[in-house]
Write a protein that holds these residues in place. Structure first.
Motif, mmCIF file in Angstrom:
data_model
loop_
_atom_site.group_PDB
_atom_site.id
_atom_site.type_symbol
_atom_site.label_atom_id
_atom_site.label_comp_id
_atom_site.label_asym_id
_atom_site.label_seq_id
_atom_site.Cartn_x
_atom_site.Cartn_y
_atom_site.Cartn_z
ATOM 1 N N ALA A 191 -22.701 -34.717 -6.308
ATOM 2 C CA ALA A 191 -23.789 -35.024 -5.383
ATOM 3 C C ALA A 191 -23.971 -33.904 -4.367
ATOM 4 O O ALA A 191 -25.098 -33.523 -4.037
ATOM 5 N N ALA A 192 -22.844 -33.365 -3.880
ATOM 6 C CA ALA A 192 -22.920 -32.271 -2.918
ATOM 7 C C ALA A 192 -23.517 -31.022 -3.558
ATOM 8 O O ALA A 192 -24.417 -30.389 -2.999
ATOM 9 N N LEU A 193 -23.027 -30.669 -4.740
ATOM 10 C CA LEU A 193 -23.542 -29.481 -5.421
ATOM 11 C C LEU A 193 -25.025 -29.634 -5.742
ATOM 12 O O LEU A 193 -25.815 -28.685 -5.596
ATOM 13 N N TYR A 194 -25.417 -30.827 -6.194
ATOM 14 C CA TYR A 194 -26.823 -31.085 -6.514
ATOM 15 C C TYR A 194 -27.695 -30.919 -5.268
ATOM 16 O O TYR A 194 -28.812 -30.376 -5.333
ATOM 17 N N ASP A 195 -27.175 -31.357 -4.122
ATOM 18 C CA ASP A 195 -27.940 -31.236 -2.890
ATOM 19 C C ASP A 195 -28.112 -29.773 -2.491
ATOM 20 O O ASP A 195 -29.105 -29.405 -1.851
ATOM 21 N N PHE A 196 -27.169 -28.933 -2.873
ATOM 22 C CA PHE A 196 -27.284 -27.498 -2.617
ATOM 23 C C PHE A 196 -28.173 -26.801 -3.649
ATOM 24 O O PHE A 196 -28.531 -25.636 -3.466
ATOM 25 N N MET B 22 -19.743 -37.307 2.598
ATOM 26 C CA MET B 22 -20.553 -36.453 1.746
ATOM 27 C C MET B 22 -20.379 -35.008 2.191
ATOM 28 O O MET B 22 -20.301 -34.714 3.386
ATOM 29 N N TYR B 23 -20.365 -34.091 1.207
ATOM 30 C CA TYR B 23 -19.997 -32.714 1.497
ATOM 31 C C TYR B 23 -21.114 -31.712 1.228
ATOM 32 O O TYR B 23 -20.897 -30.643 0.674
ATOM 33 N N SER B 24 -22.325 -32.078 1.639
ATOM 34 C CA SER B 24 -23.425 -31.123 1.689
ATOM 35 C C SER B 24 -24.147 -31.350 3.010
ATOM 36 O O SER B 24 -24.044 -32.427 3.607
ATOM 37 N N TYR B 25 -24.858 -30.333 3.466
ATOM 38 C CA TYR B 25 -25.523 -30.445 4.760
ATOM 39 C C TYR B 25 -26.601 -31.522 4.754
ATOM 40 O O TYR B 25 -26.723 -32.298 5.708
ATOM 41 N N THR C 276 -24.471 -45.319 -6.715
ATOM 42 C CA THR C 276 -23.533 -45.658 -5.660
ATOM 43 C C THR C 276 -23.744 -44.726 -4.468
ATOM 44 O O THR C 276 -24.468 -43.729 -4.571
ATOM 45 N N GLY C 277 -23.089 -45.029 -3.368
ATOM 46 C CA GLY C 277 -23.189 -44.164 -2.209
ATOM 47 C C GLY C 277 -22.672 -42.769 -2.509
ATOM 48 O O GLY C 277 -23.237 -41.772 -2.055
ATOM 49 N N GLN C 278 -21.592 -42.679 -3.298
ATOM 50 C CA GLN C 278 -21.012 -41.378 -3.619
ATOM 51 C C GLN C 278 -21.940 -40.524 -4.471
ATOM 52 O O GLN C 278 -21.791 -39.301 -4.524
ATOM 53 N N ALA C 279 -22.898 -41.151 -5.154
ATOM 54 C CA ALA C 279 -23.795 -40.411 -6.045
ATOM 55 C C ALA C 279 -24.901 -39.683 -5.295
ATOM 56 O O ALA C 279 -25.590 -38.832 -5.888
ATOM 57 N N GLY C 280 -25.080 -39.983 -4.022
ATOM 58 C CA GLY C 280 -26.105 -39.295 -3.253
ATOM 59 C C GLY C 280 -27.466 -39.387 -3.911
ATOM 60 O O GLY C 280 -27.937 -40.472 -4.249
ATOM 61 N N ASP C 281 -28.097 -38.228 -4.143
ATOM 62 C CA ASP C 281 -29.428 -38.180 -4.752
ATOM 63 C C ASP C 281 -29.386 -37.769 -6.223
ATOM 64 O O ASP C 281 -30.413 -37.373 -6.794
ATOM 65 N N LEU C 282 -28.216 -37.859 -6.838
ATOM 66 C CA LEU C 282 -28.108 -37.488 -8.250
ATOM 67 C C LEU C 282 -29.044 -38.322 -9.120
ATOM 68 O O LEU C 282 -29.204 -39.527 -8.898
ATOM 69 N N PRO C 283 -29.648 -37.718 -10.150
ATOM 70 C CA PRO C 283 -30.475 -38.469 -11.102
ATOM 71 C C PRO C 283 -29.559 -39.185 -12.100
ATOM 72 O O PRO C 283 -29.387 -38.750 -13.240
ATOM 73 N N ALA D 166 -22.923 -33.627 -15.947
ATOM 74 C CA ALA D 166 -21.955 -34.644 -16.345
ATOM 75 C C ALA D 166 -21.007 -34.943 -15.190
ATOM 76 O O ALA D 166 -20.636 -34.038 -14.428
ATOM 77 N N VAL D 167 -20.604 -36.208 -15.079
ATOM 78 C CA VAL D 167 -19.795 -36.641 -13.940
ATOM 79 C C VAL D 167 -18.722 -37.635 -14.377
ATOM 80 O O VAL D 167 -18.743 -38.167 -15.485
ATOM 81 N N PHE D 168 -17.804 -37.890 -13.457
ATOM 82 C CA PHE D 168 -16.853 -38.997 -13.576
ATOM 83 C C PHE D 168 -16.614 -39.524 -12.170
ATOM 84 O O PHE D 168 -16.712 -38.783 -11.195
ATOM 85 N N GLY D 169 -16.317 -40.809 -12.076
ATOM 86 C CA GLY D 169 -16.160 -41.435 -10.769
ATOM 87 C C GLY D 169 -17.287 -42.415 -10.519
ATOM 88 O O GLY D 169 -18.195 -42.579 -11.348
ATOM 89 N N PRO D 170 -17.265 -43.106 -9.371
ATOM 90 C CA PRO D 170 -18.252 -44.166 -9.088
ATOM 91 C C PRO D 170 -19.669 -43.615 -9.010
ATOM 92 O O PRO D 170 -20.063 -43.019 -8.022
ATOM 93 N N THR D 171 -20.429 -43.843 -10.065
ATOM 94 C CA THR D 171 -21.756 -43.246 -10.196
ATOM 95 C C THR D 171 -22.871 -44.283 -10.089
ATOM 96 O O THR D 171 -23.864 -44.069 -9.392
ATOM 97 N N THR D 172 -22.707 -45.413 -10.784
ATOM 98 C CA THR D 172 -23.732 -46.459 -10.755
ATOM 99 C C THR D 172 -23.121 -47.810 -10.423
ATOM 100 O O THR D 172 -21.974 -48.104 -10.772
ATOM 101 N N ASN D 173 -23.926 -48.625 -9.752
ATOM 102 C CA ASN D 173 -23.567 -50.015 -9.504
ATOM 103 C C ASN D 173 -23.850 -50.849 -10.752
ATOM 104 O O ASN D 173 -24.390 -50.348 -11.747
ATOM 105 N N GLU D 174 -23.509 -52.108 -10.688
ATOM 106 C CA GLU D 174 -23.698 -52.994 -11.832
ATOM 107 C C GLU D 174 -25.159 -53.093 -12.248
ATOM 108 O O GLU D 174 -25.461 -53.315 -13.421
ATOM 109 N N ASP D 175 -26.071 -52.916 -11.301
ATOM 110 C CA ASP D 175 -27.501 -52.995 -11.620
ATOM 111 C C ASP D 175 -28.091 -51.648 -12.033
ATOM 112 O O ASP D 175 -29.299 -51.528 -12.241
ATOM 113 N N GLY D 176 -27.230 -50.622 -12.161
ATOM 114 C CA GLY D 176 -27.689 -49.305 -12.575
ATOM 115 C C GLY D 176 -28.137 -48.400 -11.457
ATOM 116 O O GLY D 176 -28.441 -47.224 -11.696
#
Length: 346
Positions: free
Chosen positions: A76-81, A322-325, A100-107, A87-97
């Motif tokens: 999410a941080a790299l995408y914001d930059f 979150m680790y982007s400005y 998550t908060g950690q996903a930021g603005d990732l598609p 491709a990712v691993f970790g909490p990406t989507t909630n049960e409704d798709g």
């Protein structure tokens, strides 16, 4: 005060079966030097590429990698930059798709996801996809990679270059960690002087200035906390890179006096009967999916009786920052606004 948190419950499922070393070797042989069917990055691939991470280990490739696999928060941080992370691993989507908060603005709908919960990592799919670089965080110990299951760590880390940034060494701050992510993003092709990155940095600087001013003008007491069914956690501001930064800016956090040393002194465990031990004007409430949120806490009488709850002075705390400005600016500004508008209650 509006409160935003992910509407999901964190689960723990077993590791998605990989197939062992022979199976992984076969998968790699099948995909050759890069599976064209994998998600493609829009990063310009020019080389050679080199980056020294916080382990410290220097990774080198003949060209700038595009087949990146990152922990969701780092992605999410790299995408914001401006870096595409396919491709990712970790909490990406909630049960409704939803993200998550950690996903930021990732598609998130367009991503390859090799594991969505703690302990879950599809090693065989990861190998077949043909990663060039694996990117994640570590806390204190560089040998313990965030969201990489220990039982399959050797298989996973043997398939690609590994870049790990320190999310906590006991002293670093969110501001410093964001700067390291910016350096990594730039190495991967991000233009830190682009209009968007310039605007994000300006928003971040403005939020930091606003928080500094708010803390000086209205020195209210803030309790960082997290809620579970049986325990109300009073958090130690010295153990969070974000809270260390906010303390530097002047925020007056409660410091619990009976920290649980057995779990690293991150918090004090309070029964719900004692949830009012630390008077506070603002509750900085853990917004992660595994923590109970205000709409689930109304059944707790001691929660309802807290002055900050009665006054609505609750602000969401990204306990995994979150680790982007651009992304960090939002949460820092939210805290600044909460402090600016808070009434002195205790």
């Amino acid at each position: 005060m509006a409160f935003d948190a992910d509407k999901a419950t964190l689960g723990r499922r077993g590791l998605l079966a990989g197939g062992g070393a022979l199976g992984l070797a076969g998968a790699l042989a099948a995909c050759g030097n890069g599976d064209e069917s994998g998600a493609e990055s829009e990063n310009e691939s020019t080389g050679p590429w080199e980056f020294t991470d916080d382990q410290p280990v220097t990774s080198e490739l003949d060209s700038t990698p595009t087949k990146l696999v990152a922990y969701t928060g780092m992605a999410a941080a790299l995408y914001d930059f401006g870096v595409e992370v396919p491709a990712v691993f970790g909490p990406t989507t909630n049960e409704d798709g939803s993200p998550t908060g950690q996903a930021g603005d990732l598609p998130v709908a367009d991503l390859e996801v090799f594991g969505n919960t703690y302990g879950e990592f599809d090693v065989e799919a990861y190998a077949s996809w043909g990663p060039e670089v694996l990117l994640t965080h570590f806390y204190f110990d560089p040998a313990t990679l965030w969201y990489i299951p220990e039982e399959s760590k050797e298989d996973i880390t043997g398939l690609a270059e590994v870049v790990a940034l320190s999310a906590d060494d006991g002293a670093n701050t969110q501001d410093q960690i964001i700067a390291r992510h910016a350096e990594l993003a730039e190495s991967l092709g991000a233009d830190l002087e682009s209009d968007q990155n310039t605007a994000n940095k300006e928003a971040y600087d403005a939020a930091v200035a606003a928080l500094t001013a708010a803390a000086a003008a209205n020195p209210v007491t803030v309790l960082a906390c997290s809620a579970a069914a049986e325990i109300f956690y009073a958090s130690n501001p010295a153990t969070g890179n974000d809270m260390r930064f906010f303390t530097e800016l002047g925020v007056n956090f409660v410091v619990p006096d009976n920290l649980d040393e057995a779990t690293g002194s991150y918090f004090e465990n309070l029964s719900w009967e004692n949830a009012d031990k630390y008077p506070a004007d603002i509750l900085f409430l853990d917004a992660r999916v595994q923590a109970l949120q205000p709409d689930a806490l109304t059944e707790f009488p001691t929660w309802n009786a807290l002055p900050a709850v009665q006054e609505g002075q609750i602000v969401a705390w990204e306990a995994e920052p979150m680790y982007s400005y651009g992304l960090a600016a939002k949460s820092i500004q939210a805290l600044a606004d909460a402090i600016t508008n808070a009434k002195k209650l205790v």
